[in-house]
Design a protein around this motif. Structure first.
Motif, PDB file in Angstrom:
ATOM      1  N   PHE A 149     -62.296  83.500  49.962  1.00  0.00           N
ATOM      2  CA  PHE A 149     -62.318  82.681  48.753  1.00  0.00           C
ATOM      3  C   PHE A 149     -60.971  82.005  48.599  1.00  0.00           C
ATOM      4  CE2 PHE A 149     -60.774  86.817  47.636  1.00  0.00           C
ATOM      5  CZ  PHE A 149     -59.846  86.642  46.631  1.00  0.00           C
ATOM      6  N   ASP A 150     -60.944  80.923  47.838  1.00  0.00           N
ATOM      7  CA  ASP A 150     -59.756  80.076  47.742  1.00  0.00           C
ATOM      8  C   ASP A 150     -59.092  80.241  46.380  1.00  0.00           C
ATOM      9  OD1 ASP A 150     -57.881  78.187  48.569  1.00  0.00           O
ATOM     10  OD2 ASP A 150     -59.061  76.505  47.806  1.00  0.00           O
ATOM     11  N   GLY A 151     -58.521  81.419  46.145  1.00  0.00           N
ATOM     12  CA  GLY A 151     -57.865  81.671  44.875  1.00  0.00           C
ATOM     13  C   GLY A 151     -57.366  83.087  44.803  1.00  0.00           C
ATOM     14  N   ALA A 152     -57.281  83.631  43.607  1.00  0.00           N
ATOM     15  CA  ALA A 152     -56.837  85.013  43.391  1.00  0.00           C
ATOM     16  C   ALA A 152     -57.882  85.714  42.533  1.00  0.00           C
ATOM     17  CB  ALA A 152     -55.483  85.048  42.709  1.00  0.00           C
ATOM     18  N   SER A 153     -58.306  86.895  42.955  1.00  0.00           N
ATOM     19  CA  SER A 153     -59.305  87.652  42.219  1.00  0.00           C
ATOM     20  C   SER A 153     -58.648  88.795  41.454  1.00  0.00           C
ATOM     21  CB  SER A 153     -60.369  88.211  43.170  1.00  0.00           C
ATOM     22  OG  SER A 153     -61.319  88.985  42.462  1.00  0.00           O
ATOM     23  N   VAL A 154     -58.822  88.779  40.138  1.00  0.00           N
ATOM     24  CA  VAL A 154     -58.333  89.856  39.275  1.00  0.00           C
ATOM     25  C   VAL A 154     -59.514  90.775  38.987  1.00  0.00           C
ATOM     26  CG1 VAL A 154     -57.183  90.400  37.105  1.00  0.00           C
ATOM     27  CG2 VAL A 154     -56.737  88.218  38.224  1.00  0.00           C
ATOM     28  N   ASN A 155     -59.351  92.040  39.233  1.00  0.00           N
ATOM     29  CA  ASN A 155     -60.492  92.942  39.107  1.00  0.00           C
ATOM     30  C   ASN A 155     -60.744  93.347  37.653  1.00  0.00           C
ATOM     31  OD1 ASN A 155     -62.655  94.515  39.685  1.00  0.00           O
ATOM     32  ND2 ASN A 155     -61.536  96.118  40.753  1.00  0.00           N
ATOM     33  N   ARG A 185     -56.051  87.821  30.337  1.00  0.00           N
ATOM     34  CA  ARG A 185     -55.110  86.721  30.072  1.00  0.00           C
ATOM     35  C   ARG A 185     -54.857  85.888  31.325  1.00  0.00           C
ATOM     36  NH1 ARG A 185     -50.480  89.552  26.197  1.00  0.00           N
ATOM     37  NH2 ARG A 185     -51.726  89.531  24.271  1.00  0.00           N
ATOM     38  N   LEU A 186     -54.773  86.551  32.472  1.00  0.00           N
ATOM     39  CA  LEU A 186     -54.582  85.808  33.722  1.00  0.00           C
ATOM     40  C   LEU A 186     -55.781  84.921  34.014  1.00  0.00           C
ATOM     41  CD1 LEU A 186     -52.915  88.519  36.000  1.00  0.00           C
ATOM     42  CD2 LEU A 186     -51.828  86.480  35.038  1.00  0.00           C
ATOM     43  N   LEU A 187     -56.975  85.434  33.767  1.00  0.00           N
ATOM     44  CA  LEU A 187     -58.177  84.633  33.979  1.00  0.00           C
ATOM     45  C   LEU A 187     -58.192  83.404  33.084  1.00  0.00           C
ATOM     46  CD1 LEU A 187     -60.862  87.452  34.293  1.00  0.00           C
ATOM     47  CD2 LEU A 187     -60.079  85.942  36.107  1.00  0.00           C
ATOM     48  N   GLN A 188     -57.640  83.538  31.883  1.00  0.00           N
ATOM     49  CA  GLN A 188     -57.601  82.414  30.955  1.00  0.00           C
ATOM     50  C   GLN A 188     -56.436  81.466  31.245  1.00  0.00           C
ATOM     51  OE1 GLN A 188     -57.442  84.239  27.074  1.00  0.00           O
ATOM     52  NE2 GLN A 188     -59.281  85.472  27.454  1.00  0.00           N
ATOM     53  N   ALA A 189     -55.407  81.968  31.943  1.00  0.00           N
ATOM     54  CA  ALA A 189     -54.191  81.181  32.146  1.00  0.00           C
ATOM     55  C   ALA A 189     -54.391  80.037  33.123  1.00  0.00           C
ATOM     56  CB  ALA A 189     -53.061  82.090  32.643  1.00  0.00           C
ATOM     57  N   ASP A 190     -55.208  80.262  34.168  1.00  0.00           N
ATOM     58  CA  ASP A 190     -55.347  79.246  35.208  1.00  0.00           C
ATOM     59  C   ASP A 190     -56.640  79.505  35.965  1.00  0.00           C
ATOM     60  OD1 ASP A 190     -55.095  77.780  37.769  1.00  0.00           O
ATOM     61  OD2 ASP A 190     -53.029  77.440  37.158  1.00  0.00           O
ATOM     62  N   GLY A 191     -57.350  78.436  36.279  1.00  0.00           N
ATOM     63  CA  GLY A 191     -58.604  78.548  37.011  1.00  0.00           C
ATOM     64  C   GLY A 191     -58.449  79.044  38.429  1.00  0.00           C
ATOM     65  N   VAL A 192     -57.209  79.167  38.919  1.00  0.00           N
ATOM     66  CA  VAL A 192     -56.996  79.724  40.250  1.00  0.00           C
ATOM     67  C   VAL A 192     -57.370  81.203  40.279  1.00  0.00           C
ATOM     68  CG1 VAL A 192     -54.576  80.434  39.953  1.00  0.00           C
ATOM     69  CG2 VAL A 192     -55.371  79.695  42.209  1.00  0.00           C
ATOM     70  N   PHE A 193     -57.390  81.832  39.091  1.00  0.00           N
ATOM     71  CA  PHE A 193     -57.786  83.240  38.979  1.00  0.00           C
ATOM     72  C   PHE A 193     -59.281  83.334  38.688  1.00  0.00           C
ATOM     73  CE2 PHE A 193     -53.271  83.442  37.999  1.00  0.00           C
ATOM     74  CZ  PHE A 193     -52.861  84.533  38.753  1.00  0.00           C
ATOM     75  N   PRO A 228     -54.857  94.768  39.185  1.00  0.00           N
ATOM     76  CA  PRO A 228     -55.191  94.600  40.605  1.00  0.00           C
ATOM     77  C   PRO A 228     -55.538  93.150  40.933  1.00  0.00           C
ATOM     78  CG  PRO A 228     -56.672  96.150  39.471  1.00  0.00           C
ATOM     79  CD  PRO A 228     -55.989  95.325  38.437  1.00  0.00           C
ATOM     80  N   ILE A 229     -54.783  92.559  41.875  1.00  0.00           N
ATOM     81  CA  ILE A 229     -54.977  91.153  42.247  1.00  0.00           C
ATOM     82  C   ILE A 229     -55.077  91.047  43.762  1.00  0.00           C
ATOM     83  CG2 ILE A 229     -54.038  88.819  42.142  1.00  0.00           C
ATOM     84  CD1 ILE A 229     -52.404  89.708  39.688  1.00  0.00           C
ATOM     85  N   VAL A 230     -56.184  90.517  44.235  1.00  0.00           N
ATOM     86  CA  VAL A 230     -56.379  90.240  45.660  1.00  0.00           C
ATOM     87  C   VAL A 230     -56.335  88.728  45.847  1.00  0.00           C
ATOM     88  CG1 VAL A 230     -57.993  90.359  47.590  1.00  0.00           C
ATOM     89  CG2 VAL A 230     -57.692  92.340  46.102  1.00  0.00           C
ATOM     90  N   ILE A 231     -55.481  88.264  46.751  1.00  0.00           N
ATOM     91  CA  ILE A 231     -55.285  86.822  46.948  1.00  0.00           C
ATOM     92  C   ILE A 231     -56.009  86.378  48.216  1.00  0.00           C
ATOM     93  CG2 ILE A 231     -53.581  84.978  47.246  1.00  0.00           C
ATOM     94  CD1 ILE A 231     -51.582  86.696  45.749  1.00  0.00           C
ATOM     95  N   GLY A 232     -56.853  85.348  48.064  1.00  0.00           N
ATOM     96  CA  GLY A 232     -57.646  84.876  49.189  1.00  0.00           C
ATOM     97  C   GLY A 232     -57.250  83.503  49.694  1.00  0.00           C
ATOM     98  N   THR A 233     -56.238  82.877  49.071  1.00  0.00           N
ATOM     99  CA  THR A 233     -55.836  81.533  49.477  1.00  0.00           C
ATOM    100  C   THR A 233     -54.478  81.543  50.152  1.00  0.00           C
ATOM    101  OG1 THR A 233     -55.546  79.242  48.721  1.00  0.00           O
ATOM    102  CG2 THR A 233     -54.710  80.982  47.285  1.00  0.00           C
ATOM    103  N   HIS A 234     -54.258  80.574  51.059  1.00  0.00           N
ATOM    104  CA  HIS A 234     -52.944  80.344  51.650  1.00  0.00           C
ATOM    105  C   HIS A 234     -52.397  78.979  51.239  1.00  0.00           C
ATOM    106  CE1 HIS A 234     -53.045  83.439  55.202  1.00  0.00           C
ATOM    107  NE2 HIS A 234     -53.087  83.993  54.008  1.00  0.00           N
ATOM    108  N   ARG A 235     -53.128  78.262  50.391  1.00  0.00           N
ATOM    109  CA  ARG A 235     -52.668  76.926  49.981  1.00  0.00           C
ATOM    110  C   ARG A 235     -51.414  77.044  49.131  1.00  0.00           C
ATOM    111  NH1 ARG A 235     -57.732  73.076  48.324  1.00  0.00           N
ATOM    112  NH2 ARG A 235     -59.314  73.938  49.729  1.00  0.00           N
ATOM    113  N   TYR A 236     -50.379  76.310  49.534  1.00  0.00           N
ATOM    114  CA  TYR A 236     -49.079  76.444  48.871  1.00  0.00           C
ATOM    115  C   TYR A 236     -49.176  76.092  47.393  1.00  0.00           C
ATOM    116  CZ  TYR A 236     -43.980  76.515  48.580  1.00  0.00           C
ATOM    117  OH  TYR A 236     -42.687  76.840  48.268  1.00  0.00           O
ATOM    118  N   GLY A 237     -49.894  75.019  47.068  1.00  0.00           N
ATOM    119  CA  GLY A 237     -50.014  74.614  45.678  1.00  0.00           C
ATOM    120  C   GLY A 237     -50.682  75.673  44.817  1.00  0.00           C
ATOM    121  N   LYS A 238     -51.684  76.321  45.355  1.00  0.00           N
ATOM    122  CA  LYS A 238     -52.360  77.369  44.593  1.00  0.00           C
ATOM    123  C   LYS A 238     -51.497  78.616  44.472  1.00  0.00           C
ATOM    124  CE  LYS A 238     -57.137  75.967  44.847  1.00  0.00           C
ATOM    125  NZ  LYS A 238     -58.547  76.415  44.915  1.00  0.00           N
ATOM    126  N   LEU A 239     -50.725  78.918  45.503  1.00  0.00           N
ATOM    127  CA  LEU A 239     -49.796  80.053  45.401  1.00  0.00           C
ATOM    128  C   LEU A 239     -48.742  79.784  44.332  1.00  0.00           C
ATOM    129  CD1 LEU A 239     -49.317  80.975  49.177  1.00  0.00           C
ATOM    130  CD2 LEU A 239     -50.859  82.010  47.511  1.00  0.00           C
TER     131      LEU A 239
END
Length: 503
Positions: free
Chosen positions: A109-115, A137-145, A177-188
């Protein structure tokens, strides 16, 4: 009407199902996925093993640990290395929460998953609360989550760190707990920006990553050393460049040199804007060092700790450098030029001596003189990378890329004199009354044109304030003598030192 009633009833049942399975109604426990494989499933055996690993680590503990980078392999392979980092944390440290960041091994997946699908994580040592509020709060902060349950259900990279935390800390805080599935610099960058408010002394960040995957033993040692040096630079750009360089080398079966590339990059991005942090390398081994592993195809393991050295420099004011730090920067500048002339690709600094201040993102100018005459001067006004890396690159640019001069030669080096100007953040002014001649440098910006003079130019030229601005506008920005009058003006201060200073 009968059909309409049936349709409304079906919608009601579906809505009820959605509500009952939503995060607000969750009470699930995330059960261990790799107990009995990566670490013992029996609680008494696990506790004994982890305590033994921590006791043997021999790492001095600190109450100022902000983050650790730890491996996530089976304990027989990487447990001793991971323990080096966890043992750096003082048992009495009273963290508000622990952020767990790791790479995705189970889902693409292309983002970060918060459990947010579980309220608690279970290990053989007990249950750990999830900080539901922070996750939401992280889920609400940015759609990358997002929350992708399959990214967490069988993921081992966060789970294997929990028994160490449960054993080491006297009080176990809730986790994020955060699992990151993207390597895109802008999303990081977006992930780092959302996490930045939490990157404070009252939270601990645990970044989970193994390193080289499957090269022969000797190649792994060499590749992993280069990666470690890049991490010690605390520069995400340097880290990613090194990973790219590693991938281009003719190393048999090198799948990756850091499976946790994404979470490590996020950590380095967070460090860039903090300024009082020190990255420490604590241990290295690979699976070939274990009696259970061969040496033809190995996996590398590093342990790092990030510690706070004092109060954050968040005021925007010019910080001061110690005499030792000034001497170290001057040495880096000279060595950078010398190694370039000699074709030596070694690092012109000792990473163990780099302080938190030297790792701050700061602008700097490096000036070269011969016999009192200018021989080259190049700088960066804004801090896009740690100060010591800025000095390294600006020294080489002043020696070889200043268009006003031919490149410096080996024969000239003995007569080259170096001075460095470390710059404060830029401050826009609305009137030249705010500009103090001799104290401030000036940056003039007008459309695509810009020019700057360092503060010490005033002392060297004995110009008046208007002459200072006029020369900068005409000679540096190319907008005419009076061009500064309707341009954007910025001031900054500089801490200036040279090789003749008493160090």
């Amino acid at each position: 009407m009968n059909n309409r009633f049936k349709l409304l009833f079906a919608i009601f049942i579906m809505a009820t199902h959605v509500i009952s399975s939503s995060p607000q109604g969750r009470d699930e426990i995330r059960r261990p996925a790799v107990a009995g494989r990566f670490y013992p499933a029996a609680s008494d055996t696990l506790e004994t093993d982890v305590k033994s690993l921590l006791e043997k680590a021999g790492t001095g503990s600190s109450a100022n640990v902000q983050a650790v980078i730890v491996p996530h392999a089976g304990y027989v392979f990487s447990g001793a290395t991971a323990a080096k980092a966890f043992a750096r944390i003082a048992p009495s440290a009273n963290y508000k929460r622990v952020f767990l960041l790791g790479p995705s091994h189970q889902a693409a997946f292309d983002g970060a998953s918060v459990n947010i699908s579980a309220h608690r994580y279970a290990t053989p040592l007990g249950e750990i609360e999830v900080d539901d509020e922070t996750c939401d709060r992280l889920l609400q902060a940015d759609g990358v989550f997002t929350c992708l349950p399959e990214a967490h259900l069988r993921e081992h990279c966060l789970e294997v760190e929990l028994p160490f935390l449960q054993t080491r800390l006297e009080t176990m805080p809730p986790i994020v707990p955060i699992v990151i599935g993207t390597h895109r610099y802008g999303k990081l960058e977006r992930i780092a920006e959302a996490l930045r408010p939490y990157f404070t002394p009252d939270n601990l960040f645990v970044v989970s990553s193994d390193f080289s995957h499957y090269p022969p033993y000797e190649d792994a040692c060499r590749i992993d050393k280069a990666t470690a040096e890049a991490i010690l630079s605390a520069s995400p750009e340097k880290f990613l460049e090194t990973l790219a360089d590693n991938s281009r080398q003719p190393v048999h079966n090198l799948l990756t040199s850091a499976c946790g590339q994404a979470p490590i990059t996020v950590l380095l991005m967070l460090m860039q804007q903090t300024g009082n942090l020190k990255m420490e390398h604590l241990a290295y081994c690979n699976s070939g060092d274990s009696p259970y592993g061969g040496r033809d195809e190995v996996v590398g393991y590093h342990a790092f700790a990030v510690t706070r050295e004092g109060k954050s420099n968040t005021s925007g004011q010019t910080f001061s450098l110690t005499e030792e730090e000034k001497a170290l920067l001057l040495g880096i500048a000279r060595k950078s030029i010398e190694t370039a002339l000699e074709g030596d690709d070694g690092l012109p600094y000792d990473s163990a001596r780099l302080t938190g201040t030297l790792r701050m993102n700061c602008g700097a100018f490096v000036t070269l003189r011969t016999g009192g005459r200018l021989r080259g001067c190049i700088g960066s006004l804004t801090g896009r990378q740690p100060l010591y890396l800025t000095v390294m690159s600006m020294a080489r640019a002043a020696a070889f890329e200043d268009p006003r001069f031919s490149p410096v030669t080996q024969d000239e080096m003995a007569g080259i004199h170096i001075d460095i100007s470390v710059l404060s953040p830029l401050k826009r002014i609305s009137s030249i009354d705010e500009f103090q001649l001799g104290k401030h440098g000036i940056l003039i910006v007008k459309g695509p044109y810009r020019g700057t003079f360092l503060p010490q130019v005033a002392e060297e030229t004995h110009w008046t304030k208007e002459e200072f601005l006029g020369h900068c506008a005409r000679d540096k920005a190319g907008i005419g003598w009076n061009g500064w009058r309707d341009a954007e003006l910025y001031v900054y201060e500089a801490e200036v030192f040279d090789e003749c200073s008493d160090q």
